[in-house]
Design a protein around this motif. Structure first.
Motif, PDB file in Angstrom:
ATOM      1  N   ASP A 107      17.162  56.838  32.546  1.00  0.00           N
ATOM      2  CA  ASP A 107      17.076  56.192  31.187  1.00  0.00           C
ATOM      3  C   ASP A 107      16.597  55.002  31.318  1.00  0.00           C
ATOM      4  O   ASP A 107      16.118  54.369  30.594  1.00  0.00           O
ATOM      5  CB  ASP A 107      18.431  56.588  30.731  1.00  0.00           C
ATOM      6  N   VAL A 108      17.137  54.044  32.393  1.00  0.00           N
ATOM      7  CA  VAL A 108      16.998  52.620  32.447  1.00  0.00           C
ATOM      8  C   VAL A 108      16.438  52.120  33.756  1.00  0.00           C
ATOM      9  O   VAL A 108      17.036  52.814  35.049  1.00  0.00           O
ATOM     10  CB  VAL A 108      18.288  51.904  32.292  1.00  0.00           C
ATOM     11  N   ALA A 158      22.977  46.847  34.867  1.00  0.00           N
ATOM     12  CA  ALA A 158      23.029  48.397  35.325  1.00  0.00           C
ATOM     13  C   ALA A 158      24.350  48.899  35.308  1.00  0.00           C
ATOM     14  O   ALA A 158      24.637  50.125  34.817  1.00  0.00           O
ATOM     15  CB  ALA A 158      22.772  48.271  36.917  1.00  0.00           C
ATOM     16  N   VAL A 159      25.619  48.135  35.482  1.00  0.00           N
ATOM     17  CA  VAL A 159      26.643  48.889  35.189  1.00  0.00           C
ATOM     18  C   VAL A 159      27.059  49.221  33.732  1.00  0.00           C
ATOM     19  O   VAL A 159      27.738  49.956  33.601  1.00  0.00           O
ATOM     20  CB  VAL A 159      27.678  47.807  35.871  1.00  0.00           C
ATOM     21  N   THR A 160      26.611  48.037  32.960  1.00  0.00           N
ATOM     22  CA  THR A 160      26.982  48.482  31.487  1.00  0.00           C
ATOM     23  C   THR A 160      26.178  49.548  31.208  1.00  0.00           C
ATOM     24  O   THR A 160      26.684  50.525  30.104  1.00  0.00           O
ATOM     25  CB  THR A 160      26.455  47.129  30.688  1.00  0.00           C
ATOM     26  N   CYS A 161      25.231  49.816  31.509  1.00  0.00           N
ATOM     27  CA  CYS A 161      24.409  50.963  31.008  1.00  0.00           C
ATOM     28  C   CYS A 161      24.831  52.447  31.572  1.00  0.00           C
ATOM     29  O   CYS A 161      24.746  53.454  31.015  1.00  0.00           O
ATOM     30  CB  CYS A 161      22.889  50.888  31.517  1.00  0.00           C
ATOM     31  N   ALA A 162      25.359  52.223  32.815  1.00  0.00           N
ATOM     32  CA  ALA A 162      25.877  53.397  33.687  1.00  0.00           C
ATOM     33  C   ALA A 162      27.341  53.672  32.920  1.00  0.00           C
ATOM     34  O   ALA A 162      27.551  54.851  32.695  1.00  0.00           O
ATOM     35  CB  ALA A 162      26.081  52.842  35.135  1.00  0.00           C
ATOM     36  N   ARG A 163      27.836  52.581  32.444  1.00  0.00           N
ATOM     37  CA  ARG A 163      29.233  52.794  31.745  1.00  0.00           C
ATOM     38  C   ARG A 163      28.975  53.747  30.366  1.00  0.00           C
ATOM     39  O   ARG A 163      29.986  54.316  29.829  1.00  0.00           O
ATOM     40  CB  ARG A 163      29.940  51.841  31.665  1.00  0.00           C
ATOM     41  N   ALA A 164      27.847  53.418  29.875  1.00  0.00           N
ATOM     42  CA  ALA A 164      27.421  54.023  28.468  1.00  0.00           C
ATOM     43  C   ALA A 164      26.989  55.449  28.831  1.00  0.00           C
ATOM     44  O   ALA A 164      26.591  56.002  27.856  1.00  0.00           O
ATOM     45  CB  ALA A 164      26.472  52.904  28.101  1.00  0.00           C
ATOM     46  N   SER A 199      21.626  57.049  32.818  1.00  0.00           N
ATOM     47  CA  SER A 199      21.043  57.174  34.418  1.00  0.00           C
ATOM     48  C   SER A 199      20.516  55.797  34.787  1.00  0.00           C
ATOM     49  O   SER A 199      19.611  55.692  33.837  1.00  0.00           O
ATOM     50  CB  SER A 199      20.537  58.378  34.516  1.00  0.00           C
ATOM     51  N   VAL A 200      20.673  55.082  35.779  1.00  0.00           N
ATOM     52  CA  VAL A 200      20.233  54.013  35.806  1.00  0.00           C
ATOM     53  C   VAL A 200      19.589  53.812  37.335  1.00  0.00           C
ATOM     54  O   VAL A 200      20.144  54.456  38.418  1.00  0.00           O
ATOM     55  CB  VAL A 200      21.316  52.665  35.831  1.00  0.00           C
ATOM     56  N   ARG A 201      18.346  53.031  37.465  1.00  0.00           N
ATOM     57  CA  ARG A 201      18.129  52.647  38.705  1.00  0.00           C
ATOM     58  C   ARG A 201      17.776  51.105  38.775  1.00  0.00           C
ATOM     59  O   ARG A 201      17.420  50.628  37.895  1.00  0.00           O
ATOM     60  CB  ARG A 201      16.827  53.373  39.325  1.00  0.00           C
TER      61      ARG A 201
END
Ligand SMILES: Cc1cc2nc3c(=O)[nH]c(=O)nc-3n(C[C@H](O)[C@H](O)[C@H](O)COP(=O)(O)OP(=O)(O)OC[C@H]3O[C@@H](n4cnc5c(N)ncnc54)[C@H](O)[C@@H]3O)c2cc1C
Length: 137
Positions: A2-3, A16-22, A25-27
């Motif tokens: 996703d991001v 990255a942490v904010t997106c993952a907590r939402a 999927s983040v790299r």
């Protein structure tokens, strides 16, 4: 994915942490061999066995940061808080030292009263100062 976050400095990792907590999927892509950006430590190329901060070294607001509070930094990471946070060498004069202790810092500076007058209110009302500096209002 996703991001994609470019850069693993404090802001990139926070994003990255904010997106993952939402639930996304983040790299994270990092150009340097180790993560952390300006907050990372690395072996000194000239002095084997010495690891030092390559950029930022003093983080007085880390525990106070709303993001890091939500992330539970204080429970996950123990920050070393040396007696002297940093020193500013001055030509031909003793270095100015910033102690962890505000009163001691002022006491050793030229114009002691001026420094206390300037910075004292922020120390006395550190919660309000922190909210102002780190808040979004
Ligand atoms: C000399 C110096 C001393 C400092 N001292 C302090 C201090 O004591 N305390 C403090 O709180 N702050 C300090 N700072 C400020 C602090 O370092 C920065 O505010 C902080 O590092 C910014 O974080 P950031 O994530 O925005 O960027 P950075 O930490 O710069 O991270 C950016 C990351 O992105 C990577 N990157 C960039 N472009 C790409 C790309 N195209 N592809 C892949 N990766 C890429 C970089 O390699 C880097 O790892 C200091 C800054 C400097 C320059």
């Amino acid at each position: 994915m996703d991001v994609t976050v470019v850069g693993s400095g404090p802001n990139g990792l926070a994003a990255a942490v904010t997106c993952a907590r939402a639930g996304l999927s983040v790299r994270v892509i990092e150009a340097q061999p180790t993560p952390g950006g300006g907050a990372r430590s690395a072996p000194d190329p000239e002095y084997p066995g010495v690891i030092h901060d390559v950029c930022s070294a003093v983080h007085p607001l880390a525990y106070a940061s709303p993001f890091f509070r939500a992330f539970g930094l204080a429970d996950r990471v123990t920050l070393n808080v040396p007696e002297i946070s940093y020193a500013n060498p001055l030509p031909g004069r003793p270095a100015a030292l910033a102690y962890h202790d505000f009163e001691r810092t002022c006491a050793e500076l030229t114009d002691e009263a001026s420094w206390r007058w300037l910075l004292g209110p922020m120390v006395q009302r550190s919660d309000a100062a922190t909210a102002f500096v780190l808040g979004d209002k």
